[in-house]
Design a protein around this motif. Structure first.
Motif, PDB file in Angstrom:
ATOM      1  N   ALA A 131       0.856  -1.187   0.000  1.00 26.20           N
ATOM      2  CA  ALA A 131       0.000   0.000   0.000  1.00 26.20           C
ATOM      3  C   ALA A 131       0.893   1.239   0.000  1.00 26.20           C
ATOM      4  O   ALA A 131       1.875   1.310   0.738  1.00 26.20           O
ATOM      5  N   VAL A 132       0.540   2.194  -0.835  1.00 27.09           N
ATOM      6  CA  VAL A 132       1.322   3.420  -0.969  1.00 27.09           C
ATOM      7  C   VAL A 132       0.552   4.575  -0.331  1.00 27.09           C
ATOM      8  O   VAL A 132      -0.642   4.761  -0.597  1.00 27.09           O
ATOM      9  N   VAL A 133       1.252   5.351   0.493  1.00 28.93           N
ATOM     10  CA  VAL A 133       0.694   6.584   1.038  1.00 28.93           C
ATOM     11  C   VAL A 133       1.377   7.744   0.326  1.00 28.93           C
ATOM     12  O   VAL A 133       2.593   7.917   0.423  1.00 28.93           O
ATOM     13  N   LEU A 134       0.600   8.497  -0.403  1.00 31.86           N
ATOM     14  CA  LEU A 134       1.098   9.666  -1.136  1.00 31.86           C
ATOM     15  C   LEU A 134       0.969  10.879  -0.222  1.00 31.86           C
ATOM     16  O   LEU A 134      -0.137  11.305   0.102  1.00 31.86           O
ATOM     17  N   VAL A 135       2.100  11.445   0.190  1.00 32.78           N
ATOM     18  CA  VAL A 135       2.091  12.497   1.210  1.00 32.78           C
ATOM     19  C   VAL A 135       2.496  13.834   0.615  1.00 32.78           C
ATOM     20  O   VAL A 135       3.606  13.984   0.091  1.00 32.78           O
ATOM     21  N   ARG A 190       2.273  -4.562   3.524  1.00 35.17           N
ATOM     22  CA  ARG A 190       3.346  -3.581   3.641  1.00 35.17           C
ATOM     23  C   ARG A 190       2.784  -2.206   3.318  1.00 35.17           C
ATOM     24  O   ARG A 190       1.919  -2.074   2.438  1.00 35.17           O
ATOM     25  N   VAL A 191       3.318  -1.185   3.972  1.00 30.71           N
ATOM     26  CA  VAL A 191       2.931   0.194   3.683  1.00 30.71           C
ATOM     27  C   VAL A 191       4.199   0.997   3.410  1.00 30.71           C
ATOM     28  O   VAL A 191       5.153   0.959   4.211  1.00 30.71           O
ATOM     29  N   VAL A 192       4.218   1.682   2.288  1.00 28.23           N
ATOM     30  CA  VAL A 192       5.344   2.540   1.945  1.00 28.23           C
ATOM     31  C   VAL A 192       4.837   3.963   1.752  1.00 28.23           C
ATOM     32  O   VAL A 192       3.649   4.183   1.449  1.00 28.23           O
ATOM     33  N   VAL A 193       5.723   4.923   1.914  1.00 27.51           N
ATOM     34  CA  VAL A 193       5.349   6.329   1.826  1.00 27.51           C
ATOM     35  C   VAL A 193       6.101   6.978   0.681  1.00 27.51           C
ATOM     36  O   VAL A 193       7.325   6.838   0.562  1.00 27.51           O
TER      37      VAL A 193
END
Length: 258
Positions: A131-135, A190-193
């Protein structure tokens, strides 16, 4: 021998500005890439706050220029601060004519640049278990925040990620740590930023620390001087050249829309 085409009027690339010297160094690295890609182009940096030169100082001695906001969304800085700075510049140099270009984003190549940074951080691009978190930095302008959500939606359609969702380092919700925890709680393996930030500084440091503390697997680097951004800068420059120059006296110069 045929004459070489004119490189065009000077480019004044205006960034937000930061007290962190890494930010200005990143802008200069990006402009060095622009000059390599467009030999002969006079490309200068300027800053709205915290660093020199100001837009007015960068425009000193020029009769004409293309001014580009090195900003990733159209928000307060591009809609209010920059036009105001250009009006101030006209007070110093009556008759100055500028073409005001669009912010860098949104643009499809920004997703390619984000994926470049994720790959550099060791992320398998498009992994269905990630999962991608777009910050983004976040804004008091809801429309600017909505653009980040739209970029996340477009990215999710492009790749088979577990999900792509937005988060904001300030002024809006969710925060990066809130979104990382939510995704882990929802079962994301998994979570990536992916920071939607141009340069390192306060926000990038804050995002990295908070996201890792919340359990993020990886946090990518900022966009920086990625080659995709060089291409976008030159595209925005070309778009601005197609617009008629505007005096910067009583009204803000006309902007080229993204």
């Amino acid at each position: 021998m045929a004459a070489q085409p004119s490189p065009g009027p000077p480019l004044i690339a205006v960034a937000h500005g930061s007290r962190d010297p890494r930010a200005a160094a990143t802008v200069e690295e990006l402009l060095a890439g622009v000059r390599r890609a467009r030999p002969g182009l006079d490309a200068r940096a300027a800053y709205l706050d915290h660093a020199a030169p100001s837009p007015a100082s960068a425009l000193a001695g020029l009769d004409e220029a293309v001014v580009l906001p090195l900003l990733l969304t159209a928000a307060y800085h591009s809609k209010v601060d920059l036009p105001a700075a250009l009006r101030a510049a006209s007070a110093r140099r009556p008759g100055l004519r500028v073409r005001l270009g669009a912010p860098l984003g949104p643009h499809p190549l920004l997703i390619a640049a984000l994926e470049r940074r994720l790959a550099e951080a060791g992320v398998d691009i498009g992994d269905p278990g990630t999962a991608v978190v777009l910050v983004s930095a976040g804004s008091s302008d809801r429309r600017a925040n909505a653009v980040i959500a739209q970029v996340a939606e477009a990215w999710a359609r492009l790749r088979p990620w577990w999900s792509v969702t937005p988060a904001y380092a300030s002024a809006a919700a969710p925060t990066p740590e809130e979104e990382v925890r939510r995704l882990l709680g929802a079962g994301a393996p998994r979570v990536v930023v992916a920071p939607y930030l141009l340069a390192p500084g306060h926000f990038s440091d804050k995002v990295r620390q908070a996201a890792l503390a919340a359990g993020a697997h990886r946090v990518a680097g900022v966009l920086g001087a990625a080659p995709e951004l060089v291409t976008i800068v030159l595209q925005r420059y070309g778009e601005a050249l197609e617009a008629a120059p505007a005096a910067v006296g009583g009204e803000a110069p006309a902007a080229v829309t993204a």
